[in-house]
Structures are given as structure tokens and as C-alpha cells.
Design a protein around this motif. Structure first.
Motif, PDB file in Angstrom:
ATOM      1  N   ASN A  48      -0.798 -20.626 -22.650  1.00  4.80           N
ATOM      2  CA  ASN A  48       0.014 -20.448 -21.503  1.00  4.80           C
ATOM      3  C   ASN A  48       1.222 -21.079 -21.828  1.00  4.80           C
ATOM      4  O   ASN A  48       1.499 -22.050 -21.818  1.00  4.80           O
ATOM      5  CB  ASN A  48      -0.480 -20.614 -20.208  1.00  4.80           C
ATOM      6  N   ASP A  64       9.752 -19.433 -15.487  1.00  2.53           N
ATOM      7  CA  ASP A  64       8.835 -18.268 -16.084  1.00  2.53           C
ATOM      8  C   ASP A  64       7.206 -18.614 -16.892  1.00  2.53           C
ATOM      9  O   ASP A  64       7.450 -19.377 -17.642  1.00  2.53           O
ATOM     10  CB  ASP A  64       9.645 -17.592 -17.367  1.00  2.53           C
ATOM     11  N   SER A  65       6.191 -18.252 -15.908  1.00  2.00           N
ATOM     12  CA  SER A  65       5.018 -18.694 -16.457  1.00  2.00           C
ATOM     13  C   SER A  65       3.865 -17.467 -16.687  1.00  2.00           C
ATOM     14  O   SER A  65       2.922 -17.831 -16.758  1.00  2.00           O
ATOM     15  CB  SER A  65       4.214 -19.730 -15.334  1.00  2.00           C
ATOM     16  N   ASP A  66       4.249 -16.312 -16.927  1.00  2.00           N
ATOM     17  CA  ASP A  66       3.580 -15.303 -17.253  1.00  2.00           C
ATOM     18  C   ASP A  66       3.364 -14.971 -18.730  1.00  2.00           C
ATOM     19  O   ASP A  66       3.371 -13.585 -18.992  1.00  2.00           O
ATOM     20  CB  ASP A  66       3.792 -14.000 -16.261  1.00  2.00           C
ATOM     21  N   ASN A  67       3.424 -15.846 -19.579  1.00  7.07           N
ATOM     22  CA  ASN A  67       3.772 -15.407 -21.056  1.00  7.07           C
ATOM     23  C   ASN A  67       2.255 -16.031 -21.819  1.00  7.07           C
ATOM     24  O   ASN A  67       2.050 -17.135 -21.431  1.00  7.07           O
ATOM     25  CB  ASN A  67       4.844 -16.164 -21.765  1.00  7.07           C
TER      26      ASN A  67
END
Length: 197
Positions: free
Chosen positions: A14, A31-34
């Protein structure tokens, strides 16, 4: 990412990115949805075998074949991927400008490659070309990948020297990523006695 030798499968990571102040000077952004993935498959496993053959090559003592001066012999280099995974780029090299092989002469247009890849030549040991640049100081086979169970076989002919007789060592190397193999074949150049009654 460094993976242990026994690692197999996928690892999901993540990825989080933060910025204390954005371009507008306002509050921090996140931004943490990668998600990244590291996939480790089955590795290749090579074996390398080098031999001499030809109608003028005879069995010798101590498993060292013998041949007379000024005769032709064939060099056989076989690389086999015994592993469960395809390899990265593979290079098989045979230098002829070594002390043991310097007076052997490559027979023009004799090199052949079985398997996917191409043959390259060098006349200085550094620069490689698809053309037979004279004198041929080295030959190599280059493949983008070798599949599991597949083989690369490089063969070419040499003319034996007419002097400086004795046992000679010819070395082949295989390189693929972190894999490096070496195999040495020996040949004894000697006069054969002719006895008449």
C-alpha cells in the motif's frame, strides 16, 4: 525490494503519499489508494555442457580426447534450462584468443545455433557483431529468454594448430541475470604414429 531465494507468489504494498502544503498553500493532502505488487515467480535453473567432436577426434587417455595437428574439430556448447521458470537474457560465450586457443583457427561460416537467439562474433574480445569479423577471437550466442525445458546449442568448427602440441583448455561461459556458469573442455593435439612392416 529484495526478495529471499525461497520467495514465491505476490506481495501487495500500500503506497501512501502526503504533502504538508499543496500548491495553493492550503492544508496537507494525502493519497492512500495506491497499491503496488511485487510478483516472484519460479526461477530458471541452467546447466552448461561443452564437448569436442568430429571424425578426426579420437578417444584419449584420462577422458581427454585427442586429435592430430591441422585437422578440423567441432565445438559443442549446450545450455539447458532445467528450472520451472523462463530466464532473462542469456549469453553463452567462447573466446578463442586465450593462450590455450590462440593458434586454433575458426572455420568460416561454421557457427550454428539451435534454439531462439542469434550468433555474434568479435575480433578484439570487446566489440561484437553479427558479421564474422576476421580474425574471429570469440563467438557468442545471445537469447532474450530461454523457456523452462528449452535448450540453446551453439556449435562451430576449428582448425587445430600445426605446432605447439599438447593438452588445450577451451572455456565456455553462460551468463543470465545473477547466474554465471563455466564449463571447460580439453583436447590433446598430438601426432599419431604410423607403423608399417
Amino acid at each position: 525490494v529484495v526478495t529471499p531465494a525461497t520467495a514465491r507468489g505476490n506481495a501487495y504494498i500500500n503506497l501512501i503519499s502526503t504533502c504538508a502544503t499543496n500548491l495553493n498553500g492550503t492544508s496537507s493532502e494525502r493519497d492512500s489508494d495506491n497499491i503496488g505488487v511485487v510478483s516472484v515467480g519460479q526461477p530458471p535453473e541452467f546447466e552448461l555442457e561443452k564437448t569436442f567432436s568430429g571424425t578426426d577426434v579420437q578417444a584419449g587417455t584420462g577422458n581427454v580426447p585427442e586429435i592430430s595437428p591441422s585437422k578440423k574439430l567441432t565445438v559443442n556448447i549446450l545450455a539447458r534450462n532445467k528450472g520451472l521458470g523462463a530466464s532473462r537474457a542469456v549469453t553463452i560465450t567462447d573466446f578463442l584468443n586465450t593462450l590455450d586457443m590462440k593458434d586454433f583457427v575458426y572455420v568460416n561460416n561454421s557457427a550454428k545455433l539451435t534454439g531462439v537467439g542469434k550468433i555474434e562474433y568479435t575480433n578484439d574480445g570487446t566489440t561484437w557483431s553479427a558479421n564474422e569479423t576476421q580474425p574471429v577471437a570469440g563467438i557468442r550466442a545471445v537469447a532474450d529468454s530461454v523457456a523452462p525445458g528449452a535448450e540453446l546449442k551453439l556449435t562451430f568448427d576449428l582448425q587445430t594448430p600445426d605446432k605447439d602440441l599438447g593438452v588445450r583448455n577451451n572455456i565456455a561461459t553462460l551468463k543470465s541475470s545473477l547466474i554465471e556458469l563455466i564449463d571447460t573442455a580439453q583436447i590433446k593435439v598430438s601426432f599419431k604414429p604410423l607403423i608399417a612392416l
